[in-house]
Motif scaffolding. Structure first.
Motif, PDB file in Angstrom:
ATOM      1  N   ARG A  46       9.563  53.255  39.796  1.00  0.00           N
ATOM      2  CA  ARG A  46      11.009  53.200  39.573  1.00  0.00           C
ATOM      3  C   ARG A  46      11.370  53.907  38.255  1.00  0.00           C
ATOM      4  N   ASN A  47      10.558  53.678  37.225  1.00  0.00           N
ATOM      5  CA  ASN A  47      10.845  54.312  35.934  1.00  0.00           C
ATOM      6  C   ASN A  47      10.826  55.832  36.075  1.00  0.00           C
ATOM      7  N   GLN A  65       7.832  44.942  25.598  1.00  0.00           N
ATOM      8  CA  GLN A  65       8.076  46.183  26.327  1.00  0.00           C
ATOM      9  C   GLN A  65       9.053  47.074  25.574  1.00  0.00           C
ATOM     10  N   SER A  80      17.901  44.478  35.801  1.00  0.00           N
ATOM     11  CA  SER A  80      16.891  43.927  36.728  1.00  0.00           C
ATOM     12  C   SER A  80      15.889  43.059  35.977  1.00  0.00           C
ATOM     13  N   ASP A  84      14.607  38.876  36.182  1.00  0.00           N
ATOM     14  CA  ASP A  84      13.288  38.640  36.769  1.00  0.00           C
ATOM     15  C   ASP A  84      12.767  37.250  36.400  1.00  0.00           C
TER      16      ASP A  84
HETATM   17  C1  FMN Z   1       7.869  41.835  31.788  1.00  0.00           C
HETATM   18  C2  FMN Z   1       8.447  42.656  32.902  1.00  0.00           C
HETATM   19  C3  FMN Z   1       8.628  44.036  32.713  1.00  0.00           C
HETATM   20  C4  FMN Z   1       9.138  44.806  33.749  1.00  0.00           C
HETATM   21  N1  FMN Z   1       9.280  46.153  33.553  1.00  0.00           N
HETATM   22  C5  FMN Z   1       9.793  46.925  34.535  1.00  0.00           C
HETATM   23  C6  FMN Z   1       9.972  48.319  34.362  1.00  0.00           C
HETATM   24  O1  FMN Z   1       9.660  48.908  33.324  1.00  0.00           O
HETATM   25  N2  FMN Z   1      10.484  49.023  35.409  1.00  0.00           N
HETATM   26  C7  FMN Z   1      10.830  48.437  36.585  1.00  0.00           C
HETATM   27  O2  FMN Z   1      11.281  49.140  37.486  1.00  0.00           O
HETATM   28  N3  FMN Z   1      10.666  47.120  36.767  1.00  0.00           N
HETATM   29  C8  FMN Z   1      10.159  46.343  35.791  1.00  0.00           C
HETATM   30  N4  FMN Z   1       9.981  45.011  35.992  1.00  0.00           N
HETATM   31  C9  FMN Z   1      10.354  44.448  37.309  1.00  0.00           C
HETATM   32  C10 FMN Z   1      11.860  44.236  37.375  1.00  0.00           C
HETATM   33  O3  FMN Z   1      12.177  43.041  36.684  1.00  0.00           O
HETATM   34  C11 FMN Z   1      12.363  44.122  38.823  1.00  0.00           C
HETATM   35  O4  FMN Z   1      11.615  43.150  39.483  1.00  0.00           O
HETATM   36  C12 FMN Z   1      12.211  45.409  39.590  1.00  0.00           C
HETATM   37  O5  FMN Z   1      12.658  46.494  38.852  1.00  0.00           O
HETATM   38  C13 FMN Z   1      13.032  45.330  40.906  1.00  0.00           C
HETATM   39  O6  FMN Z   1      14.404  45.255  40.557  1.00  0.00           O
HETATM   40  P1  FMN Z   1      15.502  44.500  41.431  1.00  0.00           P
HETATM   41  O7  FMN Z   1      15.032  43.063  41.470  1.00  0.00           O
HETATM   42  O8  FMN Z   1      16.815  44.652  40.712  1.00  0.00           O
HETATM   43  O9  FMN Z   1      15.444  45.182  42.755  1.00  0.00           O
HETATM   44  C14 FMN Z   1       9.480  44.197  34.993  1.00  0.00           C
HETATM   45  C15 FMN Z   1       9.302  42.825  35.138  1.00  0.00           C
HETATM   46  C16 FMN Z   1       8.790  42.054  34.132  1.00  0.00           C
HETATM   47  C17 FMN Z   1       8.583  40.584  34.319  1.00  0.00           C
END
Ligand code: FMN
Length: 352
Positions: A46-47, A65, A80, A84
């Motif tokens: 995604r990034n 992060q 997002s 989480d």
């Molecule tokens: C500590 C942590 C760091 C995260 N870093 C990223 C990230 O850099 N990029 C990303 O796309 N999702 C990251 N996520 C996951 C997002 O929280 C999320 O689950 C994912 O992007 C899907 O997004 P949505 O729930 O809005 O569809 C991370 C989750 C956690 C717990």
């Protein structure tokens, strides 16, 4: 909340600034190595699609992060990540705009220590000893927040012929990762880490805009640092002189009482760039119309000889006004790095 900013049209050739966000949080449940791997794999994809780079550290149940990229993309990810459920007690450590990336090669650099030894990340191959020494020195200076020594070191590398890309990829990015390691090994606090990363950001910012130290020295660009006609607050303009002198520019100052006094000075000096400053303390909203007209007249005066026009003051620092709204090529949000940014704009204007 990350401030969403639309990019203000600026001078030709100016690089895109990136939003940079660092936070820490606590994992709600102890993740297994494969959970972190799965999270990172999806995050990387995604990034990458959003042109976001950064790093994710995991140690003893805590995440740290850094995300950097276009402001809208970082804001989208951030909303997002905040929702989480896999982490909580989210705390933003720093949030700013930066002119260059610290992690340009990494969609998401993952570092961590997990119970499962097999999943421990291999460290990148060791750098040649001389380079490793430079990286160690950079880390030390960044941890001591010694920006003067850092800038001297960067200028030294540029002078020895290192390209800005080499400085970023061989020195600054490894130093950022070494700082992450120092934090993981409890050799520095999160606050130390955050400050040190900002120091590196400034150092990276400076080299990003140095085409080569030689070309700047040879050109000896000239700048006229002026307060806006009638402006009594001259703090910013005065501090700018140090920046430009340190950057090898020839500096002239002007504190004109009237527009005519300023345009006369421009006509006599034909500088490569002029910076016109409003107060750094007071918002001078009412002065914008006058400033727009001063800039328009200044451009007529120097029409034969392209002069880059920069503006500054509280209104611009707080984004209440933009370069575009007064007809300037550049609006400074801070004094840091201004001489290298204007050198690049002058260089670009000569190419055109
Ligand atoms: C500590 C942590 C760091 C995260 N870093 C990223 C990230 O850099 N990029 C990303 O796309 N999702 C990251 N996520 C996951 C997002 O929280 C999320 O689950 C994912 O992007 C899907 O997004 P949505 O729930 O809005 O569809 C991370 C989750 C956690 C717990």
């Amino acid at each position: 909340m990350l401030v969403q900013e639309t990019r203000e049209p600026q001078g030709e050739g100016e690089s895109e600034w990136v939003a940079c966000l660092t936070y820490k949080s606590i994992a709600t449940a102890t993740p297994r190595a494969q959970d972190i791997d799965a999270l990172a794999e999806r995050a990387r994809a995604r990034n990458r699609s959003l042109d976001v780079t950064g790093m994710l550290l995991f140690e003893n149940g805590s995440f740290l992060q850094t995300l950097e990229g276009p402001p809208g993309a970082v804001a989208q990810l951030w909303s997002s990540i905040q929702r989480d459920q896999r982490h909580e007690h989210i705390e933003v450590l720093s949030e700013h705009m930066a002119a260059s990336r610290l992690f340009s090669d990494w969609d998401l650099l993952l570092e961590g220590r997990f119970g499962d030894a097999s999943a421990t990340r291999a460290r990148p191959a060791a750098a040649p000893p001389a380079v490793a020494e430079h990286v160690a020195r950079l880390v030390e200076l960044a941890l001591n927040a010694d920006d003067l020594a850092l800038n001297t070191m960067m200028a030294g590398f540029a002078e020895q012929g290192w390209t800005s890309d080499a400085i970023l990829t061989l020195l600054i990015e490894p130093a950022a990762r070494a700082l992450g390691d120092a934090w993981l090994d409890d050799q520095c606090s999160e606050l130390d880490l955050t400050i040190a990363l900002s120091m590196l950001q400034l150092a990276g910012h400076a080299v990003r805009y140095i085409p080569s130290a030689q070309s700047i020295r040879n050109s000896r660009y000239r700048v006229l640092l002026a307060t806006a006609p009638g402006e009594k607050h001259m703090l910013g303009t005065t501090l700018l002189a140090d920046q430009f002198l340190a950057g090898g520019w020839q500096v002239e100052m002007a504190f004109p009482e009237s527009e005519e006094a300023l345009t006369n000075q421009l006509n006599a000096q034909h500088p490569d760039a002029v910076d016109i400053g409003l107060s750094d303390a007071m918002p001078r909203q009412h002065a914008l119309d006058q400033l727009r007209s001063t800039i328009a007249h200044s451009r007529q005066i120097v029409s034969e000889y392209p002069t880059v026009v920069s503006v500054g003051g509280r209104l611009f620092a707080e984004a209440a006004a933009s370069a575009l709204s007064v007809g300037a090529d550049h609006a400074r949000k801070s004094l840091a790095g201004i001489s290298v940014r204007l050198a690049e704009l002058v260089r670009q204007s000569r190419k055109g």
